[in-house]
Scaffold this motif. Structure first.
Motif, PDB file in Angstrom:
ATOM      1  N   LEU A 237      46.520  27.851  19.004  1.00  0.00           N
ATOM      2  CA  LEU A 237      45.886  26.554  18.776  1.00  0.00           C
ATOM      3  C   LEU A 237      46.504  25.938  17.523  1.00  0.00           C
ATOM      4  O   LEU A 237      46.358  26.475  16.426  1.00  0.00           O
ATOM      5  CB  LEU A 237      44.376  26.716  18.596  1.00  0.00           C
ATOM      6  CG  LEU A 237      43.599  25.457  18.199  1.00  0.00           C
ATOM      7  CD1 LEU A 237      43.697  24.383  19.279  1.00  0.00           C
ATOM      8  CD2 LEU A 237      42.131  25.796  17.907  1.00  0.00           C
ATOM      9  N   LEU A 239      46.486  23.322  14.765  1.00  0.00           N
ATOM     10  CA  LEU A 239      45.563  22.380  14.133  1.00  0.00           C
ATOM     11  C   LEU A 239      46.304  21.138  13.648  1.00  0.00           C
ATOM     12  O   LEU A 239      47.488  21.182  13.327  1.00  0.00           O
ATOM     13  CB  LEU A 239      44.854  23.041  12.950  1.00  0.00           C
ATOM     14  CG  LEU A 239      44.082  24.332  13.230  1.00  0.00           C
ATOM     15  CD1 LEU A 239      43.298  24.753  11.978  1.00  0.00           C
ATOM     16  CD2 LEU A 239      43.133  24.170  14.408  1.00  0.00           C
ATOM     17  N   TYR A 257      37.794  21.188  18.128  1.00  0.00           N
ATOM     18  CA  TYR A 257      38.561  22.392  18.455  1.00  0.00           C
ATOM     19  C   TYR A 257      37.734  23.385  19.271  1.00  0.00           C
ATOM     20  O   TYR A 257      38.249  24.021  20.198  1.00  0.00           O
ATOM     21  CB  TYR A 257      39.075  23.054  17.179  1.00  0.00           C
ATOM     22  CG  TYR A 257      40.053  22.212  16.398  1.00  0.00           C
ATOM     23  CD1 TYR A 257      41.114  21.574  17.038  1.00  0.00           C
ATOM     24  CD2 TYR A 257      39.918  22.047  15.018  1.00  0.00           C
ATOM     25  CE1 TYR A 257      42.010  20.799  16.321  1.00  0.00           C
ATOM     26  CE2 TYR A 257      40.816  21.275  14.295  1.00  0.00           C
ATOM     27  CZ  TYR A 257      41.859  20.646  14.952  1.00  0.00           C
ATOM     28  OH  TYR A 257      42.749  19.877  14.237  1.00  0.00           O
ATOM     29  N   CYS A 261      38.781  24.674  23.041  1.00  0.00           N
ATOM     30  CA  CYS A 261      38.950  26.086  23.386  1.00  0.00           C
ATOM     31  C   CYS A 261      38.055  26.481  24.553  1.00  0.00           C
ATOM     32  O   CYS A 261      38.486  27.216  25.461  1.00  0.00           O
ATOM     33  CB  CYS A 261      38.649  26.963  22.164  1.00  0.00           C
ATOM     34  SG  CYS A 261      39.909  26.870  20.878  1.00  0.00           S
ATOM     35  N   TYR A 272      45.388  32.496  18.516  1.00  0.00           N
ATOM     36  CA  TYR A 272      46.012  32.480  17.196  1.00  0.00           C
ATOM     37  C   TYR A 272      45.905  31.058  16.640  1.00  0.00           C
ATOM     38  O   TYR A 272      46.307  30.098  17.310  1.00  0.00           O
ATOM     39  CB  TYR A 272      47.475  32.894  17.275  1.00  0.00           C
ATOM     40  CG  TYR A 272      47.695  34.304  17.760  1.00  0.00           C
ATOM     41  CD1 TYR A 272      47.505  35.390  16.905  1.00  0.00           C
ATOM     42  CD2 TYR A 272      48.086  34.552  19.074  1.00  0.00           C
ATOM     43  CE1 TYR A 272      47.706  36.693  17.353  1.00  0.00           C
ATOM     44  CE2 TYR A 272      48.289  35.843  19.527  1.00  0.00           C
ATOM     45  CZ  TYR A 272      48.097  36.907  18.662  1.00  0.00           C
ATOM     46  OH  TYR A 272      48.297  38.197  19.111  1.00  0.00           O
ATOM     47  N   ILE A 273      45.362  30.935  15.441  1.00  0.00           N
ATOM     48  CA  ILE A 273      45.207  29.620  14.820  1.00  0.00           C
ATOM     49  C   ILE A 273      46.428  29.321  13.961  1.00  0.00           C
ATOM     50  O   ILE A 273      46.746  30.078  13.041  1.00  0.00           O
ATOM     51  CB  ILE A 273      43.932  29.557  13.949  1.00  0.00           C
ATOM     52  CG1 ILE A 273      42.694  29.971  14.757  1.00  0.00           C
ATOM     53  CG2 ILE A 273      43.772  28.163  13.352  1.00  0.00           C
ATOM     54  CD1 ILE A 273      42.374  29.046  15.892  1.00  0.00           C
ATOM     55  N   ARG A 275      47.609  27.009  11.251  1.00  0.00           N
ATOM     56  CA  ARG A 275      47.050  26.082  10.265  1.00  0.00           C
ATOM     57  C   ARG A 275      48.023  24.945   9.964  1.00  0.00           C
ATOM     58  O   ARG A 275      49.218  25.155   9.837  1.00  0.00           O
ATOM     59  CB  ARG A 275      46.743  26.850   8.977  1.00  0.00           C
ATOM     60  CG  ARG A 275      46.256  26.008   7.808  1.00  0.00           C
ATOM     61  CD  ARG A 275      45.898  26.890   6.622  1.00  0.00           C
ATOM     62  NE  ARG A 275      45.649  26.119   5.418  1.00  0.00           N
ATOM     63  CZ  ARG A 275      46.549  25.915   4.459  1.00  0.00           C
ATOM     64  NH1 ARG A 275      47.751  26.451   4.554  1.00  0.00           N
ATOM     65  NH2 ARG A 275      46.250  25.202   3.400  1.00  0.00           N
ATOM     66  N   VAL A 284      39.650  26.610   8.129  1.00  0.00           N
ATOM     67  CA  VAL A 284      40.061  27.618   9.101  1.00  0.00           C
ATOM     68  C   VAL A 284      39.021  28.734   9.184  1.00  0.00           C
ATOM     69  O   VAL A 284      38.696  29.220  10.279  1.00  0.00           O
ATOM     70  CB  VAL A 284      41.445  28.193   8.742  1.00  0.00           C
ATOM     71  CG1 VAL A 284      41.865  29.251   9.752  1.00  0.00           C
ATOM     72  CG2 VAL A 284      42.487  27.078   8.674  1.00  0.00           C
ATOM     73  N   LEU A 287      36.200  27.558  11.276  1.00  0.00           N
ATOM     74  CA  LEU A 287      36.585  27.491  12.683  1.00  0.00           C
ATOM     75  C   LEU A 287      36.570  28.883  13.315  1.00  0.00           C
ATOM     76  O   LEU A 287      36.086  29.054  14.440  1.00  0.00           O
ATOM     77  CB  LEU A 287      37.970  26.863  12.817  1.00  0.00           C
ATOM     78  CG  LEU A 287      38.531  26.744  14.243  1.00  0.00           C
ATOM     79  CD1 LEU A 287      37.600  25.910  15.120  1.00  0.00           C
ATOM     80  CD2 LEU A 287      39.929  26.132  14.220  1.00  0.00           C
ATOM     81  N   LEU A 288      37.058  29.875  12.618  1.00  0.00           N
ATOM     82  CA  LEU A 288      37.050  31.236  13.145  1.00  0.00           C
ATOM     83  C   LEU A 288      35.621  31.716  13.415  1.00  0.00           C
ATOM     84  O   LEU A 288      35.368  32.411  14.408  1.00  0.00           O
ATOM     85  CB  LEU A 288      37.755  32.182  12.169  1.00  0.00           C
ATOM     86  CG  LEU A 288      39.281  31.999  12.055  1.00  0.00           C
ATOM     87  CD1 LEU A 288      39.835  32.845  10.918  1.00  0.00           C
ATOM     88  CD2 LEU A 288      39.961  32.352  13.367  1.00  0.00           C
ATOM     89  N   ALA A 296      39.720  35.569  18.016  1.00  0.00           N
ATOM     90  CA  ALA A 296      40.440  34.531  17.280  1.00  0.00           C
ATOM     91  C   ALA A 296      40.879  35.052  15.920  1.00  0.00           C
ATOM     92  O   ALA A 296      40.111  35.717  15.222  1.00  0.00           O
ATOM     93  CB  ALA A 296      39.556  33.300  17.108  1.00  0.00           C
ATOM     94  N   LYS A 298      43.736  33.926  12.504  1.00  0.00           N
ATOM     95  CA  LYS A 298      44.700  32.993  11.942  1.00  0.00           C
ATOM     96  C   LYS A 298      46.064  33.664  11.859  1.00  0.00           C
ATOM     97  O   LYS A 298      46.157  34.858  11.562  1.00  0.00           O
ATOM     98  CB  LYS A 298      44.245  32.561  10.551  1.00  0.00           C
ATOM     99  CG  LYS A 298      45.190  31.623   9.829  1.00  0.00           C
ATOM    100  CD  LYS A 298      44.693  31.361   8.412  1.00  0.00           C
ATOM    101  CE  LYS A 298      45.741  30.602   7.604  1.00  0.00           C
ATOM    102  NZ  LYS A 298      47.006  31.360   7.451  1.00  0.00           N
TER     103      LYS A 298
END
Length: 384
Positions: A237, A239, A257, A261, A272-273, A275, A284, A287-288, A296, A298
Motif C-alpha cells: 500500500l 501512501l 486507506y 484495504c 506492506y506499508i 510510507r 503510519v 494506520l497499522l 500489516a 511498515k
C-alpha cells in the motif's frame, strides 16, 4: 544546474537531463551540479536517510556534483519569508556564479508556495530553463502568483505577507521547455505554457536501472518479499501525503486507506506499508493499528527515502495499491497487479470541499494514463 527537493524527483530530473542532452547532441556526461533543497531538520544530519539516498544514487552518475545548503542557510537567507530578490542575490554569491553563464537550469515544476525555482532562475539567468514536471508529469501555469484576497484572519495576514515577499519588480521567468515521463494533458490552454515533450520510456527504464544499482538493502528486501510471495500474494500500500498537503484531515485519510484495504484485500492478508516522505511516522503507527485484521507491517525505515519504483522485483511479485500519480508511473514499468484505488466516491467522501474539483480532475487523468500504459520493456529487464 539541477534543483531537487526530494528523492522521488531524482529519477525524473536525471531523465530530463539525459533526454535534453541527447536531443541537443551534447555529451551526456558533461559536468552538472545538483542542488538538494530541504528544510527538514533530519535531512541535514550527517547520516540522514536523504543523504544516504543521494550518496548511493549518484554513484552511477559521477559527473554530477551534489550540494546541500545548510539548515541555517535554508531557514535564514534562503527562507520563503525573505524577499525573493534578496534570496536571489544571496544565492548568486553562495553559488559563486556569473549571471548568464549557466547553460541550463532544470527544476521540478510544482505548485510550491515558496517558488524556490524562481529564486534560482532570477539568480542564474540561465540560457535555458527546463522543468521536469511535478512527478511524474503534472504541470502548473508558470505565472507570477496572483495577489491573495485579503481578510483579517491569521491565514489571510500570512498569505498577504508572503505575497509581498514574491512580488518582485523584475520580469517573472518561466521555463521554455517541460520534459515529463507522462503527459497528463492538464495544462490550462488559456495561459502561456512551456513547450511540452514526453521523455521516451526507454530513457526512464535505463536511468532507473542505473540508479538502483547501488541499493543493496533494497535488493535484500526484494529477495525476502519475493520468497514470501511464493506461498501467498502480498500487497504493498503506497501512501500519499494528502493530510500534509492540506487536501484532507488525518482522520479521513486514515479511513480512506482502511476502506481501500477492505475493498481489495481479504482479511488476514499481508500488507506492506510504503510510507510517503511527507507522512509522519505517527500516522503510519495509527494506520497499522486500524489494519489489525491484516498482517500489516511498515517497510523498513531505511527504505523510507527510496521511491517505490526502485523496488522493481517487489512490483513484479506483489499486488500494488496506489492512490496517487505513482499509479501512472508504475504503469510504465512492470507492475502486473497494480490497482489505482482512489475513486470519485472516495474524493467526495474524504477530501475538503474546495479541493474536490482539483482532485477529481487530477484523478481522472491518472486513471486514463494508468489504464492505457504498457510496460516499456520485457518483465525481466530489472532482474539482477
Amino acid at each position: 544546474m539541477i534543483l531537487i527537493s526530494s528523492p522521488h524527483q531524482l529519477l525524473h530530473a536525471l531523465c530530463a537531463l539525459r533526454f535534453d542532452r541527447e536531443a541537443r547532441n551534447l555529451a551526456i556526461e558533461s559536468p552538472a551540479t545538483l542542488v538538494m533543497w530541504s528544510y527538514q531538520v533530519t535531512d541535514h544530519s550527517p547520516n540522514s536517510q536523504s543523504r544516504q539516498f543521494f550518496d548511493a544514487a549518484l554513484k552511477g552518475f559521477p559527473f554530477i556534483t551534489a550540494m546541500l545548503p545548510s539548515l541555517k542557510e535554508r531557514k535564514g537567507p534562503l527562507s520563503a519569508y525573505q524577499k525573493l530578490s534578496k534570496r536571489s542575490a544571496w544565492l548568486r554569491d553562495y553559488l559563486n556564479i556569473v549571471p548568464g553563464e549557466c547553460a541550463a537550469f532544470y527544476y521540478a515544476h510544482d505548485a510550491s508556495s515558496e517558488h524556490t525555482a524562481q529564486v534560482f532562475m532570477q539568480a542564474l539567468s540561465a540560457k535555458r530553463n527546463i522543468c521536469y514536471g511535478d512527478s511524474p508529469g503534472f504541470l502548473y501555469p508558470p505565472t507570477k502568483p496572483p495577489a491573495p484576497t485579503f481578510d483579517f484572519s491569521l491565514r489571510g495576514l500570512k498569505n498577504f505577507f508572503w505575497f509581498t515577499r514574491v512580488n518582485i519588480a523584475a520580469q517573472w521567468i518561466a521555463a521554455e521547455t517541460a520534459l515529463t515521463v507522462i503527459d497528463f494533458d492538464d495544462l490550462d490552454r488559456s495561459l502561456p505554457h512551456p513547450h511540452h515533450t514526453v521523455i521516451p520510456s526507454e530513457i526512464l527504464v535505463q536511468t532507473l536501472t542505473t540508479l538502483k544499482r547501488f541499493f543493496t538493502p533494497a535488493l535484500r528486501l526484494e529477495q525476502e518479499i519475493g520468497a514470501r510471495s511464493e506461498t501467498e500474494l502480498a500487497w504493498v500500500l503506497i501512501l500519499s501525503n494528502f493530510t500534509s498537503s492540506k487536501l484532507t484531515v488525518e482522520s479521513d485519510e486514515l479511513e480512506l486507506y482502511v476502506q481501500i484495504c477492505r475493498k481489495h484485500i481479504v482479511p488476514g492478508g499481508t500488507i506492506y506499508i510504503k510510507r510517503h516522505a511527507g507522512t509522519p511516522a505517527a500516522f503510519v503507527t495509527q494506520l497499522l493499528r486500524r489494519l489489525d485484521d491484516y498482517k500489516a507491517e511498515k517497510l523498513p525505515d531505511r527504505l523510507d527515502c527510496l521511491p517505490i519504483e526502485f523496488l522493481s522485483q517487489v512490483l513484479e511479485s506483489c499486488g500494488i495499491i496506489s492512490v496517487s500519480s505513482a499509479s501512472a508511473l508504475l504503469s510504465l514499468l512492470n507492475a502486473p497487479r497494480l490497482i489505482h484505488a482512489l475513486t470519485a466516491e472516495n474524493i467526495d467522501t474524504f477530501f475538503r470541499p474546495h479541493h474536490k474539483k482539483y482532485m477529481t480532475l487530477a484523478n481522472e487523468q491518472i486513471l486514463k494514463k494508468t489504464k492505457h500504459a504498457q510496460p516499456a520493456l520485457p518483465p525481466n529487464i530489472f532482474k539482477n
